[in-house]
Scaffold this active site. Structure first.
Site, short mmCIF file in Angstrom:
data_model
loop_
_atom_site.label_atom_id
_atom_site.label_comp_id
_atom_site.label_asym_id
_atom_site.label_seq_id
_atom_site.Cartn_x
_atom_site.Cartn_y
_atom_site.Cartn_z
N GLU A 71 140.19 71.60 77.98
CA GLU A 71 140.53 70.29 78.57
C GLU A 71 139.39 69.29 78.41
O GLU A 71 139.59 68.17 77.98
CB GLU A 71 140.87 70.45 80.06
CG GLU A 71 141.10 69.09 80.71
CD GLU A 71 141.63 69.14 82.12
OE1 GLU A 71 141.47 70.18 82.80
OE2 GLU A 71 142.21 68.14 82.55
N ASP A 91 141.49 75.73 80.70
CA ASP A 91 141.34 74.67 81.71
C ASP A 91 140.28 75.17 82.69
O ASP A 91 140.53 76.11 83.44
CB ASP A 91 142.67 74.42 82.43
CG ASP A 91 142.59 73.17 83.30
OD1 ASP A 91 141.46 72.76 83.63
OD2 ASP A 91 143.65 72.62 83.65
N ILE A 93 138.92 73.87 85.40
CA ILE A 93 139.35 73.73 86.81
C ILE A 93 140.71 73.05 86.78
O ILE A 93 140.82 71.84 86.56
CB ILE A 93 138.36 72.90 87.65
CG1 ILE A 93 136.95 73.51 87.62
CG2 ILE A 93 138.87 72.78 89.10
CD1 ILE A 93 135.91 72.77 88.46
N ASP A 94 141.75 73.84 86.95
CA ASP A 94 143.08 73.24 87.04
C ASP A 94 143.30 72.91 88.52
O ASP A 94 143.20 73.79 89.38
CB ASP A 94 144.16 74.21 86.54
CG ASP A 94 145.51 73.51 86.50
OD1 ASP A 94 145.62 72.50 85.81
OD2 ASP A 94 146.42 73.96 87.20
N THR A 96 141.84 69.63 89.56
CA THR A 96 140.54 68.95 89.80
C THR A 96 140.62 68.04 91.02
O THR A 96 139.67 67.95 91.79
CB THR A 96 140.12 68.15 88.54
OG1 THR A 96 139.98 69.08 87.47
CG2 THR A 96 138.80 67.43 88.74
N ASP A 220 147.02 73.48 80.85
CA ASP A 220 147.54 73.61 82.21
C ASP A 220 148.56 74.74 82.31
O ASP A 220 148.73 75.33 83.38
CB ASP A 220 148.23 72.32 82.67
CG ASP A 220 147.29 71.14 82.80
OD1 ASP A 220 146.21 71.31 83.37
OD2 ASP A 220 147.65 70.03 82.34
C1 LIP Z 1 146.51 68.96 86.88
C2 LIP Z 1 147.79 69.74 86.77
C3 LIP Z 1 148.79 69.28 87.81
C4 LIP Z 1 149.12 67.85 87.57
C5 LIP Z 1 147.84 67.03 87.64
C6 LIP Z 1 146.82 67.52 86.64
P1 LIP Z 1 143.97 69.15 86.00
O1 LIP Z 1 145.58 69.43 85.93
O2 LIP Z 1 147.57 71.08 86.95
O3 LIP Z 1 149.96 70.06 87.75
O4 LIP Z 1 150.07 67.40 88.50
O5 LIP Z 1 148.12 65.69 87.37
O6 LIP Z 1 147.28 67.35 85.32
O7 LIP Z 1 143.78 67.78 85.44
O8 LIP Z 1 143.57 69.25 87.42
O9 LIP Z 1 143.42 70.22 85.13
#
Ligand code: LIP
Length: 274
Positions: A71, A91, A93-94, A96, A220
């Site tokens: 990412e 990713d 930190i999914d 964030t 993601d």
């Molecule tokens: C997040 C996703 C989440 C989405 C957020 C964002 P990140 O990923 O996991 O489902 O709604 O907008 O994309 O940016 O925290 O890795």
């Protein structure tokens, strides 16, 4: 690729994820520098970047010929190349935004794809100490115990996860609100926890019956897609066609029957491919 090789990749990534989890945990309660990316609600911190660097550095040392999609590398301008070579999709930190706000649904998400097929999926939430894993054909596990999706076939009895995402484009928001509005009329409840990876794990373990989202990226959902399918869930493009990891959307349901009830209700939103 032999089973033995896959096992080596799997054991190696588990060690590296555990190391990276310590950095995520330290950052969770620390002060952090927050910057924005594609929109004012698309956040990144120095921990996202640091964790991705750690993961790529250690995996590269072990497997120098492997490729990477990450990412934060992608945000820094590295082109996403999804070819046949073994490719780690990361990713760091999914969730964030959750990480920034101290909301505990954050996860490191890592998939290994070979010939564009994901063979290993690892999702680790170090804050809640939840480790979800899957190897293609070998089932899905949470902290080492097998998990199964709910088997729900009736939308009226379902708990559905859906997200607003980080785009603030008016047409995108209208379609997303419309989708949640249409679904809420027909289900027990909707949940939005802010992490695609964690949402897919919730469907995998049966505490949600379905999850859909538009606008997410390959990092993601690559790992979560495998974990969900290995737990018996069904994944597809929200329009009903086959899932494409570059198309930036997913519908994941406990059963195909549930997907067939949800897909026609959705207003489909197109994002440019990864
Ligand atoms: C997040 C996703 C989440 C989405 C957020 C964002 P990140 O990923 O996991 O489902 O709604 O907008 O994309 O940016 O925290 O890795």
């Amino acid at each position: 690729m032999t089973e033995k090789e896959i096992e080596i990749y799997y054991n190696t990534v588990l060690d590296i994820v555990s190391l990276a989890g310590k950095v995520v945990n330290a950052g969770f309660s620390a002060a952090k520098r927050i910057e924005t990316k594609a929109s004012a609600a698309d956040l990144v911190t120095e921990f996202d970047q640091r964790v991705e660097e750690i993961l790529i550095k250690h995996l590269q040392e072990k497997f120098p010929t492997h490729k990477f999609i990450g990412e934060e590398s992608s945000s820094a301008g590295v082109q996403t190349v999804f070819g046949d070579d073994p490719t780690w999709i990361i990713d760091p930190i999914d969730g964030t935004t959750n990480f920034v706000h101290g909301f505990p649904f954050v996860a490191i998400s890592i998939a290994l794809a070979i010939n564009k097929q994901v063979v290993i999926g690892v999702i680790y939430n170090p804050v809640l100490d939840l480790l979800y894993t899957a190897i293609h054909g070998k089932g899905a596990y949470r902290n080492g115990r097998p998990i199964k999706s709910s088997g729900q076939t009736d939308l009226a009895l379902s708990q559905v996860a859906g997200e607003y995402g980080s785009s603030r484009e008016p047409e995108v928001l209208t379609a997303k609100c419309q989708n949640l509005r249409v679904i809420i009329e027909k289900v027990h409840s909707i949940r939005a926890i802010g992490s695609a990876a964690m949402n897919l794990c919730l469907v995998a373990e049966g505490s949600c019956d379905a999850y859909f989202e538009y606008g997410i990226h390959i990092w993601d959902y690559a790992a979560g897609d495998l974990i969900a399918r290995e737990a018996g869930a069904y994944t597809c493009d929200p329009s009903g066609g086959p899932l494409n990891l570059l198309h930036r959307c997913i519908l994941c349901t406990a059963t195909k029957k549930l997907a067939e009830q949800i897909s026609p209700l959705l207003t489909h939103v197109n994002f440019p491919d990864d």
